[in-house]
Scaffold this motif. Structure first.
Motif, PDB file in Angstrom:
ATOM      1  N   ASP A  23       0.846  -1.179   0.000  1.00  0.00           N
ATOM      2  CA  ASP A  23       0.000   0.000   0.000  1.00  0.00           C
ATOM      3  C   ASP A  23       0.887   1.235   0.000  1.00  0.00           C
ATOM      4  OD1 ASP A  23      -2.513  -1.421   0.295  1.00  0.00           O
ATOM      5  OD2 ASP A  23      -1.744  -1.925   2.272  1.00  0.00           O
TER       6      ASP A  23
ATOM      7  N   SER B 174      -6.814  -1.302   4.154  1.00  0.00           N
ATOM      8  CA  SER B 174      -6.468  -0.730   2.855  1.00  0.00           C
ATOM      9  C   SER B 174      -7.390  -1.277   1.771  1.00  0.00           C
ATOM     10  CB  SER B 174      -5.021  -1.061   2.506  1.00  0.00           C
ATOM     11  OG  SER B 174      -4.904  -2.439   2.171  1.00  0.00           O
TER      12      SER B 174
ATOM     13  N   THR C 126      -5.806   6.072   1.648  1.00  0.00           N
ATOM     14  CA  THR C 126      -5.451   4.711   1.266  1.00  0.00           C
ATOM     15  C   THR C 126      -6.392   3.687   1.895  1.00  0.00           C
ATOM     16  OG1 THR C 126      -3.593   3.177   1.038  1.00  0.00           O
ATOM     17  CG2 THR C 126      -3.854   4.251   3.172  1.00  0.00           C
TER      18      THR C 126
END
Length: 329
Positions: free
Chosen positions: A36, A95, A324
């Motif tokens: 991520d 995420s 995110t």
């Protein structure tokens, strides 16, 4: 009151507890963790070793020395009990790739994030709860994309277990456990269906729930509902709700499960500047429940609670790149 260092032990141990929860909920998660980027904190990513997820560890330790190597640095003086009605939970973010990350509060915001594990794309929502009211998380509700509600809690001193509470929870648009809503001892659940009707479920100590109680309609006017513990200093769990025009409203708790909230009070407008509102309880250690707000660009703002009916101070930026995350709790 300033941030209390004595509480760091309990907070650090909840990091290990959540790792145990992940292992209990998902088993030995297979597959490759998705990277991520960018990192949603102004500090480097810190990872728990994968093998740590397979350890059985104490639940919030309760004075015991933890079994997991990562938590031994936290084996210091016992944590002080949390303020009545105001827990202090860690921040968790899922995420868009399904990875669960965690951050511990440090008095000004949160520590750098820790990767707990992959596979959390199967959950629509999750909620830490404080059943013994010591200020720290000791249970976790998860709502799956399959419509099932599950509860994870201590099985014994060193293990956790996850039980199926029930199915059919896809009828709800919003679910939240802001604390004790019914004047009992357990953190209860409120849920808003697609027609805007709110229901309350009272919780038992094992995470199971009573039949739902209809509270009333009109809750579809709100785009965000948040709360964790007492906002106004009366010891009862409160919530805030943002309407479609961006006005934030305070609903004070009553402690009566049939009518859990008083008539709403206007806090103020302009809250459409944020696309996500949530509360992890007391972030800065002053005994008041706080609110976290994310901007569409990913900035994370801390709205410090002040214990009044105008419950929040001016927002302060404590992080960025939080866009995110698709789920935060």
């Amino acid at each position: 009151m300033g941030f209390r260092p004595g509480r760091k032990r309990g907070r650090a141990l909840t990091k290990i507890v959540t790792a145990a929860l992940a292992a209990s909920l998902l088993g030995a998660a297979e597959g490759t963790a998705v990277a991520d980027s960018p990192d949603p904190v102004p500090a480097p990513l810190q990872n728990i070793r994968p093998e740590a997820l397979k350890l059985t560890v104490p639940w919030a330790a309760k004075g015991k020395t933890p079994n997991a190597p990562e938590s031994r640095m936290a084996a210091s003086a016992p944590a002080a009990p949390g303020p009545a009605g105001v827990p202090s939970f860690h921040f968790s973010g899922v995420s868009r790739g399904g990875n669960l990350y965690q951050q511990l509060p440090n008095g000004n915001g949160f520590e750098p994030r820790t990767l707990v594990g992959p596979g959390w794309d199967v959950f629509k929502a999750a909620q830490n709860v404080d059943r013994d009211k010591d200020g720290f998380a000791d249970g976790l509700y998860t709502w799956g994309t399959d419509g099932n509600l599950r509860f994870t809690s201590p099985k014994n001193e060193f293990e956790t277990e996850t039980v199926l509470v029930g199915g059919g929870w896809n009828i709800y648009d919003k679910v939240l456990s802001p604390g004790d809503l019914g004047g009992g001892t357990e953190p209860d659940i409120m849920a808003v269906d697609k027609a805007g009707v709110m229901y309350v479920y009272l919780a038992y100590s094992d995470g199971k729930l009573t039949d739902r109680v209809k509270i009333g309609g009109g809750w579809d006017q709100y785009t965000q509902i948040a709360g964790q513990g007492d906002l106004t200093g009366d010891g009862k769990a409160d919530i805030v709700a943002r309407d479609k025009s961006g006005v934030l409203w305070l609903y004070k708790g009553t402690g009566n499960w049939r009518t859990p909230f008083e008539a709403r009070q206007k806090i103020g407008g302009g809250w459409n500047a944020y696309d996500y509102l949530l509360s992890t309880g007391d972030v800065n250690g002053d005994g008041n429940a706080d609110l976290l707000a994310r901007t569409p660009s990913g900035d994370l703002m801390l709205c410090k609670g002040n214990g009044t009916t105008a419950p929040y101070d001016r927002p302060v930026k404590i992080g960025w790149n939080y866009d995110t995350y698709r789920l935060m709790f």
